[in-house]
Design an enzyme around this catalytic site. Structure first.
Site, PDB file in Angstrom:
ATOM      1  N   LYS A  10      74.028  14.534 109.840  1.00  0.00           N
ATOM      2  CA  LYS A  10      73.433  15.533 108.798  1.00  0.00           C
ATOM      3  C   LYS A  10      74.237  15.819 107.724  1.00  0.00           C
ATOM      4  O   LYS A  10      73.608  15.630 106.473  1.00  0.00           O
ATOM      5  CB  LYS A  10      72.671  16.602 109.578  1.00  0.00           C
ATOM      6  CG  LYS A  10      71.632  16.269 110.586  1.00  0.00           C
ATOM      7  CD  LYS A  10      71.565  17.728 111.419  1.00  0.00           C
ATOM      8  CE  LYS A  10      70.785  19.004 110.399  1.00  0.00           C
ATOM      9  NZ  LYS A  10      70.339  19.981 111.209  1.00  0.00           N
ATOM     10  N   THR A  11      75.522  16.061 107.911  1.00  0.00           N
ATOM     11  CA  THR A  11      76.492  16.342 106.898  1.00  0.00           C
ATOM     12  C   THR A  11      76.432  15.054 106.071  1.00  0.00           C
ATOM     13  O   THR A  11      76.425  15.532 104.746  1.00  0.00           O
ATOM     14  CB  THR A  11      77.716  16.848 107.523  1.00  0.00           C
ATOM     15  OG1 THR A  11      77.801  17.949 108.333  1.00  0.00           O
ATOM     16  CG2 THR A  11      78.879  16.783 106.365  1.00  0.00           C
ATOM     17  N   GLY A  21      71.798  15.422  94.328  1.00  0.00           N
ATOM     18  CA  GLY A  21      70.758  16.149  93.502  1.00  0.00           C
ATOM     19  C   GLY A  21      71.242  17.182  92.462  1.00  0.00           C
ATOM     20  O   GLY A  21      70.802  17.390  91.560  1.00  0.00           O
ATOM     21  N   LYS A  24      72.707  15.273  89.658  1.00  0.00           N
ATOM     22  CA  LYS A  24      71.680  14.965  88.387  1.00  0.00           C
ATOM     23  C   LYS A  24      71.117  16.013  87.715  1.00  0.00           C
ATOM     24  O   LYS A  24      71.162  15.821  86.575  1.00  0.00           O
ATOM     25  CB  LYS A  24      70.465  14.259  89.402  1.00  0.00           C
ATOM     26  CG  LYS A  24      69.278  14.134  88.749  1.00  0.00           C
ATOM     27  CD  LYS A  24      67.899  13.692  89.499  1.00  0.00           C
ATOM     28  CE  LYS A  24      66.816  13.304  88.704  1.00  0.00           C
ATOM     29  NZ  LYS A  24      65.620  13.016  89.556  1.00  0.00           N
ATOM     30  N   TYR A  64      78.520   8.692 112.814  1.00  0.00           N
ATOM     31  CA  TYR A  64      79.898   8.533 111.619  1.00  0.00           C
ATOM     32  C   TYR A  64      79.557   7.370 110.580  1.00  0.00           C
ATOM     33  O   TYR A  64      79.357   7.476 109.463  1.00  0.00           O
ATOM     34  CB  TYR A  64      81.006   8.786 112.079  1.00  0.00           C
ATOM     35  CG  TYR A  64      82.084   9.001 110.890  1.00  0.00           C
ATOM     36  CD1 TYR A  64      81.801   9.960 109.993  1.00  0.00           C
ATOM     37  CD2 TYR A  64      83.028   7.858 110.699  1.00  0.00           C
ATOM     38  CE1 TYR A  64      82.898  10.300 109.201  1.00  0.00           C
ATOM     39  CE2 TYR A  64      83.906   8.193 109.716  1.00  0.00           C
ATOM     40  CZ  TYR A  64      83.905   9.200 108.960  1.00  0.00           C
ATOM     41  OH  TYR A  64      85.097   9.400 107.809  1.00  0.00           O
ATOM     42  N   LYS A  68      77.908   7.462 106.859  1.00  0.00           N
ATOM     43  CA  LYS A  68      78.625   6.967 105.690  1.00  0.00           C
ATOM     44  C   LYS A  68      77.939   6.043 104.945  1.00  0.00           C
ATOM     45  O   LYS A  68      77.826   5.785 103.748  1.00  0.00           O
ATOM     46  CB  LYS A  68      80.062   6.690 106.034  1.00  0.00           C
ATOM     47  CG  LYS A  68      80.832   7.987 106.316  1.00  0.00           C
ATOM     48  CD  LYS A  68      81.105   8.748 105.090  1.00  0.00           C
ATOM     49  CE  LYS A  68      82.248   9.980 105.215  1.00  0.00           C
ATOM     50  NZ  LYS A  68      82.413  10.688 104.039  1.00  0.00           N
ATOM     51  N   TYR A  78      70.663   7.016  93.689  1.00  0.00           N
ATOM     52  CA  TYR A  78      70.651   7.878  92.723  1.00  0.00           C
ATOM     53  C   TYR A  78      71.578   7.298  91.224  1.00  0.00           C
ATOM     54  O   TYR A  78      70.850   7.729  90.071  1.00  0.00           O
ATOM     55  CB  TYR A  78      71.346   9.109  93.048  1.00  0.00           C
ATOM     56  CG  TYR A  78      70.600  10.345  93.460  1.00  0.00           C
ATOM     57  CD1 TYR A  78      70.219  11.450  92.629  1.00  0.00           C
ATOM     58  CD2 TYR A  78      70.080  10.154  94.877  1.00  0.00           C
ATOM     59  CE1 TYR A  78      69.343  12.270  93.435  1.00  0.00           C
ATOM     60  CE2 TYR A  78      69.265  11.025  95.288  1.00  0.00           C
ATOM     61  CZ  TYR A  78      68.953  12.082  94.598  1.00  0.00           C
ATOM     62  OH  TYR A  78      68.125  13.220  94.880  1.00  0.00           O
ATOM     63  N   ARG A 105      93.380  12.611 115.360  1.00  0.00           N
ATOM     64  CA  ARG A 105      93.529  11.293 114.680  1.00  0.00           C
ATOM     65  C   ARG A 105      94.907  10.867 115.470  1.00  0.00           C
ATOM     66  O   ARG A 105      95.585  11.440 115.782  1.00  0.00           O
ATOM     67  CB  ARG A 105      93.687  11.424 113.172  1.00  0.00           C
ATOM     68  CG  ARG A 105      92.438  11.994 112.347  1.00  0.00           C
ATOM     69  CD  ARG A 105      92.662  12.106 110.981  1.00  0.00           C
ATOM     70  NE  ARG A 105      91.623  12.774 110.456  1.00  0.00           N
ATOM     71  CZ  ARG A 105      91.341  12.989 109.163  1.00  0.00           C
ATOM     72  NH1 ARG A 105      92.301  12.330 108.231  1.00  0.00           N
ATOM     73  NH2 ARG A 105      90.320  13.548 108.460  1.00  0.00           N
TER      74      ARG A 105
END
Length: 233
Positions: A10-11, A21, A24, A64, A68, A78, A105
């Site tokens: 979702k992120t 948005g 823009k 993930y 991406k 866009y 990591r």
């Protein structure tokens, strides 16, 4: 578990959509920090920006990887349809001072474990490869990209390729020669190889990394050493 993974997707998707948005509406230039994970477990080596990837869309890492990939799609939509000025960077493994000590990591894991005199955890046989870029090289690449007229995507990474076992040996040299390695079962869909082809970034941005792993890692170790032992006070 589902909640965490769902939020990752979702992120990447909703967050990117909201920010595009906004860009823009106010006429801002938009930087998408994408990732080498868009290549999945690559069948092409090293990976060029023209490679479309080899990703499992239903695997445990897909939230993930596909998040991406979708973010890149939205950025280009866009750019084409709404004339938003976008820049796309595909970032490969990065490291340096001020990273979260326990962020999971591999570089921070190895350094923190060696400093704490814990075995360094290697998943699988340790023959899987990654490429590690020092943070200052990444920042230089991002700034150069933003100041350029090129949309991308551009691979930003260090072509130096290390197996996990080779990385562990470098950490041992720098932190503690007596450090040990502990092997654990590998995680699902772990990419076998990862190395950027940075020809495009070099040609269009005149960018290439300057700091080798053996030069950059001691700077990270010094920072981690201070914080690890401060936590014990």
């Amino acid at each position: 578990m589902f909640f965490v993974l769902n939020n990752a997707y979702k992120t990447n998707v909703m967050g990117t959509l909201n920010m595009l948005g906004l860009a823009k509406r106010i006429g801002a230039k938009f930087l998408l920090t994408s990732t080498s994970e868009v290549y999945g477990d690559p069948l092409e080596h090293p990976q060029k920006e023209t490679y479309w990837g080899h990703v499992n869309p239903t695997g445990v890492r897909s939230c993930y990887d596909e998040g991406k990939r979708t973010a890149e799609t939205l950025a280009m939509d866009y750019h084409r349809a709404a004339d938003v000025e976008v820049r796309i960077a595909r970032i490969f493994n990065s490291y340096g001072p001020r990273m979260c000590i326990d962020d999971g990591r591999v570089v921070s894991n190895f350094v923190a474990q060696a400093l704490r005199r814990q075995p360094m955890t290697v998943y699988g046989d340790g023959k899987q490869t990654r490429s590690f870029q020092y943070v200052s090289d990444l920042v230089d690449g991002l700034v150069t990209l933003m100041e350029s007229e090129h949309v991308g995507p551009f691979n930003l990474g260090n072509p130096g390729e290390f197996t996990m076992l080779e990385l562990a040996e470098v950490v041992k040299e720098i932190v503690d020669p007596s450090a040990t390695i502990e092997f654990k079962p590998n995680t699902a869909d772990d990419p076998h190889k990862r190395r950027p082809d940075i020809t495009k970034a070099n040609e269009f941005l005149n960018w290439e990394p300057k700091v080798s792993l053996r030069e950059g890692l001691p700077l990270m170790v010094n920072d981690f050493r201070k914080r690890v032992f401060e936590d014990k006070k």
